[in-house]
Design a protein around this motif. Structure first.
Motif, PDB file in Angstrom:
ATOM      1  N   VAL A   5       0.839  -1.203   0.000  1.00  0.00           N
ATOM      2  CA  VAL A   5       0.000   0.000   0.000  1.00  0.00           C
ATOM      3  C   VAL A   5       0.870   1.248   0.000  1.00  0.00           C
ATOM      4  N   ARG A  33       3.827   1.526  -1.261  1.00  0.00           N
ATOM      5  CA  ARG A  33       4.394   1.646  -2.599  1.00  0.00           C
ATOM      6  C   ARG A  33       3.374   2.246  -3.566  1.00  0.00           C
ATOM      7  N   LYS A  34       2.121   1.822  -3.440  1.00  0.00           N
ATOM      8  CA  LYS A  34       1.087   2.389  -4.318  1.00  0.00           C
ATOM      9  C   LYS A  34       0.955   3.895  -4.091  1.00  0.00           C
ATOM     10  N   ASP A  68       3.948   3.325  -7.319  1.00  0.00           N
ATOM     11  CA  ASP A  68       4.281   1.995  -7.825  1.00  0.00           C
ATOM     12  C   ASP A  68       3.171   1.021  -7.415  1.00  0.00           C
ATOM     13  N   GLU A  69       2.304   0.670  -8.359  1.00  0.00           N
ATOM     14  CA  GLU A  69       1.149  -0.164  -8.051  1.00  0.00           C
ATOM     15  C   GLU A  69       1.390  -1.647  -8.286  1.00  0.00           C
ATOM     16  N   ARG A  70       2.549  -2.064  -8.741  1.00  0.00           N
ATOM     17  CA  ARG A  70       2.772  -3.474  -9.070  1.00  0.00           C
ATOM     18  C   ARG A  70       2.612  -4.394  -7.862  1.00  0.00           C
ATOM     19  N   TYR A 120       0.941  -3.846  -5.141  1.00  0.00           N
ATOM     20  CA  TYR A 120      -0.444  -3.715  -4.690  1.00  0.00           C
ATOM     21  C   TYR A 120      -1.381  -4.596  -5.500  1.00  0.00           C
ATOM     22  N   ARG A 121      -1.153  -4.644  -6.806  1.00  0.00           N
ATOM     23  CA  ARG A 121      -2.042  -5.453  -7.658  1.00  0.00           C
ATOM     24  C   ARG A 121      -1.974  -6.934  -7.311  1.00  0.00           C
ATOM     25  N   GLN A 147      -4.370  -7.237  -4.251  1.00  0.00           N
ATOM     26  CA  GLN A 147      -5.596  -6.441  -4.288  1.00  0.00           C
ATOM     27  C   GLN A 147      -6.842  -7.282  -4.040  1.00  0.00           C
TER      28      GLN A 147
END
Length: 210
Positions: free
Chosen positions: A181, A183-184, A188-190, A192-193, A196
């Motif tokens: 979270v 990082r998002k 950087d959402e990688r 998190y995905r 998710q």
């Protein structure tokens, strides 16, 4: 059967311009820690066979090759809920910038929200946190948890444990989820995905009702 709640936080308590922009409180809940423990144990021994010796996993410190495997394991094994309370620190009122008050108030908000799902059940609650460096922060968290648990569950049995993260896969998993979270929030959402699908709630402090 018990309800296990693993608690972690990400960020620092420096409220100046030099500190982190956000502070995150994360809670991972499950009833059977076995599958998660087995999944991360397999990853750890697989890495050992490759010459990477790790006592436990830590999102901010692990190499990317390690993170990839841990996030893949978390995404596959599931069986848990993850809830996160995000604090944009510049919005924190002055009276809550003391670490004791910060932990006690916001730790309560998150734990109370999570345990409300189990209000009508009679299983014991086991809350496990990583060892905190400051004794007063540990006491603040314990106070917040006890209040939240009693509010949600009356006098039903519960315990609060402060253990090293190496002792519990749940602590390592909640560390990774909370780090993802953060990082998002930094763009950087990688990571998190990857997790998710297991996020039950994600909300910001100092909105409605906080």
């Amino acid at each position: 059967m018990a309800v296990y709640l693993f608690f972690d936080e990400s960020g620092n308590l420096d409220f100046s311009s030099n500190g982190s922009r956000h502070f995150c409180f994360g809670a991972l809940t499950l009833r059977d820690p076995g599958p998660l423990t087995a999944a991360l144990t397999r990853v750890r021994y697989g890495l050992l066979e490759q010459g990477l010796e790790l006592e436990c996993f830590h999102g901010a410190e692990d190499r990317q090759v390690v993170r990839n495997q841990v996030f893949d394991a978390l995404a596959c094994v599931g069986g848990f809920d993850f809830d996160v309370l995000v604090v944009e620190k510049c919005r924190t009122p002055a009276e809550l910038r003391d670490p004791f008050e910060f932990y006690a108030r916001l730790g309560y908000v998150l734990v109370d929200s999570v345990l409300d799902r189990y209000r009508h059940l009679d299983e014991p609650v086991v809350v496990i946190t990583d060892n905190l460096p400051l004794q007063r922060d540990r006491k603040a968290l314990a106070k917040a948890f006890r209040t939240a648990i009693r509010d949600a569950r009356g006098e039903r049995p519960f315990s609060i444990l402060h253990h090293f993260s190496a002792a519990h896969a749940g602590l390592q998993a909640v560390d990774y989820c909370t780090w993802a979270v953060q990082r998002k929030l930094r763009g950087d959402e990688r990571p998190y995905r990857k997790i998710q699908g297991w996020i039950r709630s994600e909300w910001e402090a100092f909105g409605v009702g906080i």
